[in-house]
Design an enzyme around this catalytic site. Structure first.
Site, mmCIF file in Angstrom:
data_model
loop_
_atom_site.group_PDB
_atom_site.id
_atom_site.type_symbol
_atom_site.label_atom_id
_atom_site.label_comp_id
_atom_site.label_asym_id
_atom_site.label_seq_id
_atom_site.Cartn_x
_atom_site.Cartn_y
_atom_site.Cartn_z
ATOM 1 N N SER A 124 -10.412 -1.433 8.967
ATOM 2 C CA SER A 124 -10.830 -2.679 8.510
ATOM 3 C C SER A 124 -11.459 -3.449 9.472
ATOM 4 O O SER A 124 -12.255 -4.609 9.247
ATOM 5 C CB SER A 124 -9.541 -3.280 8.067
ATOM 6 O OG SER A 124 -8.691 -2.831 7.083
ATOM 7 N N HIS A 145 -14.556 1.614 3.282
ATOM 8 C CA HIS A 145 -13.408 0.648 3.545
ATOM 9 C C HIS A 145 -12.993 0.279 2.088
ATOM 10 O O HIS A 145 -13.843 -0.393 1.361
ATOM 11 C CB HIS A 145 -14.078 -0.546 4.230
ATOM 12 C CG HIS A 145 -12.829 -1.548 4.390
ATOM 13 N ND1 HIS A 145 -12.895 -3.045 4.574
ATOM 14 C CD2 HIS A 145 -11.546 -1.405 4.909
ATOM 15 C CE1 HIS A 145 -11.785 -3.448 4.689
ATOM 16 N NE2 HIS A 145 -11.276 -2.701 5.071
ATOM 17 N N GLU A 157 -16.648 -0.750 0.693
ATOM 18 C CA GLU A 157 -17.766 -0.924 1.464
ATOM 19 C C GLU A 157 -18.066 0.262 2.265
ATOM 20 O O GLU A 157 -17.306 1.019 2.782
ATOM 21 C CB GLU A 157 -17.382 -2.257 2.633
ATOM 22 C CG GLU A 157 -17.130 -3.406 1.968
ATOM 23 C CD GLU A 157 -16.600 -4.373 3.110
ATOM 24 O OE1 GLU A 157 -16.748 -5.451 2.692
ATOM 25 O OE2 GLU A 157 -15.974 -4.074 3.954
ATOM 26 N N ASN A 196 -13.835 -9.272 4.357
ATOM 27 C CA ASN A 196 -13.048 -9.752 5.410
ATOM 28 C C ASN A 196 -13.883 -11.081 6.270
ATOM 29 O O ASN A 196 -13.052 -12.166 6.398
ATOM 30 C CB ASN A 196 -12.094 -8.993 6.175
ATOM 31 C CG ASN A 196 -11.227 -7.999 5.619
ATOM 32 O OD1 ASN A 196 -10.870 -8.409 4.513
ATOM 33 N ND2 ASN A 196 -10.769 -6.968 5.873
HETATM 34 N N1 LIG Z 1 -3.121 -1.936 4.405
HETATM 35 C C1 LIG Z 1 -4.231 -2.550 3.890
HETATM 36 O O1 LIG Z 1 -4.308 -3.494 3.311
HETATM 37 C C2 LIG Z 1 -5.669 -1.867 4.415
HETATM 38 C C3 LIG Z 1 -6.930 -2.168 3.679
HETATM 39 C C4 LIG Z 1 -8.026 -1.605 4.195
HETATM 40 C C5 LIG Z 1 -8.135 -0.799 5.323
HETATM 41 N N2 LIG Z 1 -6.768 -0.365 5.805
HETATM 42 C C6 LIG Z 1 -6.967 0.393 7.214
HETATM 43 O O2 LIG Z 1 -6.558 1.601 6.669
HETATM 44 C C7 LIG Z 1 -5.848 2.338 7.742
HETATM 45 C C8 LIG Z 1 -4.445 2.953 7.321
HETATM 46 O O3 LIG Z 1 -3.778 1.596 7.190
HETATM 47 P P1 LIG Z 1 -2.269 1.604 6.252
HETATM 48 O O4 LIG Z 1 -2.299 0.352 5.688
HETATM 49 O O5 LIG Z 1 -2.652 2.825 5.097
HETATM 50 O O6 LIG Z 1 -1.516 2.091 7.325
HETATM 51 P P2 LIG Z 1 0.258 2.930 7.097
HETATM 52 O O7 LIG Z 1 0.878 2.670 8.416
HETATM 53 O O8 LIG Z 1 0.710 2.545 5.526
HETATM 54 O O9 LIG Z 1 -0.230 4.261 6.950
HETATM 55 C C9 LIG Z 1 -0.597 5.320 8.066
HETATM 56 C C10 LIG Z 1 -0.184 6.524 7.851
HETATM 57 O O10 LIG Z 1 -1.024 7.323 9.137
HETATM 58 C C11 LIG Z 1 0.137 8.247 9.464
HETATM 59 N N3 LIG Z 1 -0.447 8.689 10.967
HETATM 60 C C12 LIG Z 1 -0.481 8.376 11.889
HETATM 61 N N4 LIG Z 1 -1.106 9.158 12.813
HETATM 62 C C13 LIG Z 1 -1.643 10.105 12.172
HETATM 63 C C14 LIG Z 1 -2.389 11.276 12.407
HETATM 64 N N5 LIG Z 1 -3.001 11.468 13.609
HETATM 65 N N6 LIG Z 1 -2.814 12.065 11.581
HETATM 66 C C15 LIG Z 1 -2.339 11.872 10.190
HETATM 67 N N7 LIG Z 1 -1.832 10.771 9.867
HETATM 68 C C16 LIG Z 1 -1.124 9.718 10.812
HETATM 69 C C17 LIG Z 1 1.193 7.434 9.578
HETATM 70 O O11 LIG Z 1 2.498 8.276 9.686
HETATM 71 C C18 LIG Z 1 1.297 6.802 8.308
HETATM 72 O O12 LIG Z 1 1.808 7.465 7.301
HETATM 73 C C19 LIG Z 1 -6.118 1.511 8.999
HETATM 74 O O13 LIG Z 1 -7.116 1.633 9.556
HETATM 75 C C20 LIG Z 1 -6.098 0.001 8.359
HETATM 76 O O14 LIG Z 1 -6.684 -0.923 9.131
HETATM 77 C C21 LIG Z 1 -5.526 -1.025 5.579
#
Ligand SMILES: NC(=O)c1ccc[n+]([C@@H]2O[C@H](COP(=O)([O-])OP(=O)(O)OC[C@H]3O[C@@H](n4cnc5c(N)ncnc54)[C@H](O)[C@@H]3O)[C@@H](O)[C@H]2O)c1
Length: 383
Positions: A124, A145, A157, A196
């Protein structure tokens, strides 16, 4: 290479975003390797996908035979990173928002994946250019994204890093279309990309309203409920979590301008761990479920058009930087949030001098330089 060469996907990270991104690609018929760091996290992600697909099957949105095919053939759970990417034509990374972790992961994937494989990050906030620098294939790295929940929100995006080629961007764009989502190209990895970033200044203005005690959260949200919105801006902040708003403000304060820094009210809530729905208390009390908003309490001290004006003004900054086209701003906002109009459509009828004056007034009243009208606004280049 083109979209027809993309057949097998790997999604790295099976959390909130990763499981949703994988589900969308599975529904579209792709074979998807879903990787997390241990079996428990992979199983949790697969469980969430299956539960969601069961609902979609019962609503007739996904054929039962396709669900069977997903379970028996298309969905491949795994914990080994190299195994996850070695057959992939496109990898989508959705691991925690930590630059060092992302770079390390991209480096390993770069060594393990075939030469033609494209890598996307769902970050993000991070620069695609910096993530790409950890690999020997920066031309094949882009941002995809998605918005949360990925299965429901339409927008993706499609972000270009400095070295990303047009071919890579086009494949990313076409992939999003094949996933029945709406792609918007972002030509530069500016902080916050489109959605954002454009929405950040209204968050600052809402923070000022609270800090200066101009109106209570309920009185502001009542305005929006009276206009037919299902949830006002403060309830939305509580719903998504005040920690998200707080960290987002810190990120924009560092990446763009100190004016974005969280104000007193938000900082106090964050420090008291009153984060909204998830802690039972935030700007509202959530202990008995959603807060009841008394719509008769709507304040006349906030003109909702002020929120639109500051967001549209911010949009002109990224348009001027060449990050996106004017018409893409509203497409992005509407498809990421589900609102029927974007800020550029809403300011179209306002005369440039009036809009500039409104923004000057807000900048002066709240001492925020970021609200000052841009040259594009003054010149009426949004008409
Ligand atoms: N949550 C949101 O609203 C949102 C929206 C858009 C983008 N994002 C982006 O998406 C990404 C993930 O966010 P999320 O909310 O899904 O987080 P999350 O914490 O729910 O999930 C992340 C997952 O990645 C796993 N992980 C950690 N290291 C790893 C590795 N080396 N290989 C594989 N898996 C691994 C973790 O165990 C976890 O299950 C981030 O970059 C975040 O900025 C989040």
């Amino acid at each position: 290479m083109n979209i027809d060469d993309i057949k097998t996907i790997a999604v790295i990270g099976a959390g909130d975003m990763g499981h949703g991104i994988a589900e969308v690609a599975l529904i579209a018929g792709y074979k998807v390797f879903l990787r997390d760091i241990n079996q428990e996290f992979v199983d949790k992600g697969i469980g969430r996908i299956n539960a969601s697909l069961e609902k979609l099957v019962s609503k007739g949105k996904v054929p039962a035979e396709h669900f069977e095919k997903i379970k028996s053939e298309l969905m491949v759970p795994c914990t080994d990173l190299e195994e996850a990417v070695k057959e992939a034509d496109l990898v989508i990374e959705a691991i925690p928002e930590l630059m060092d972790l992302k770079k390390e992961t991209f480096k390993i994937m770069d060594a393990a994946a075939p030469a033609h494989t494209i890598f996307a990050s769902n970050t993000s906030t991070m620069k695609i250019t910096e993530i790409a620098s950890a690999t020997n294939r920066p031309e094949k790295i882009l941002g995809l994204h998605y918005f949360n929940p990925a299965v429901i929100m339409k927008l993706v995006e499609v972000i270009k890093g400095e070295k990303t080629t047009e071919e890579t961007i086009q494949i990313g764009y076409d992939f999003v279309v094949k996933n029945s989502k709406v792609p918007v190209k972002v030509h530069k990895d500016v902080p916050g990309f489109i959605v954002n970033r454009v929405q950040a200044p209204s968050g600052v203005l809402l923070g000022c309203i609270l800090d200066k005690k101009i109106a209570e959260p309920e009185a502001v949200d009542a305005i929006f409920r009276n206009m037919g919105s299902p949830m006002g801006p403060f309830e939305t902040m509580d719903y998504t979590g005040l920690d998200i708003s707080y960290h987002g403000s810190a990120y924009f304060a560092e990446a763009i301008h100190e004016d974005f820094r969280a104000g007193e009210t938000l900082t106090a809530k964050f420090e008291a761990n009153e984060l909204g729905k998830k802690t039972g208390k935030g700007l509202f009390d959530w202990s008995a479920g959603r807060p009841a908003i008394d719509v008769s309490k709507a304040t006349d001290k906030l003109d909702p058009m002020d929120l639109v004006a500051v967001n549209a003004n911010e949009a002109t900054k990224i348009i001027a930087e060449g990050a996106c086209a004017l018409e893409d701003v509203d497409t992005a906002i509407m498809n990421a949030t589900g609102t029927p109009f974007g800020p550029m459509a809403l300011i179209k009828g306002i005369e440039p001098a009036d809009l500039a004056q409104r923004l000057e007034g807000l900048a002066e009243k709240f001492g925020k330089e970021i609200f000052k009208p841009t040259q594009m606004i003054k010149d009426g280049e949004y008409k």
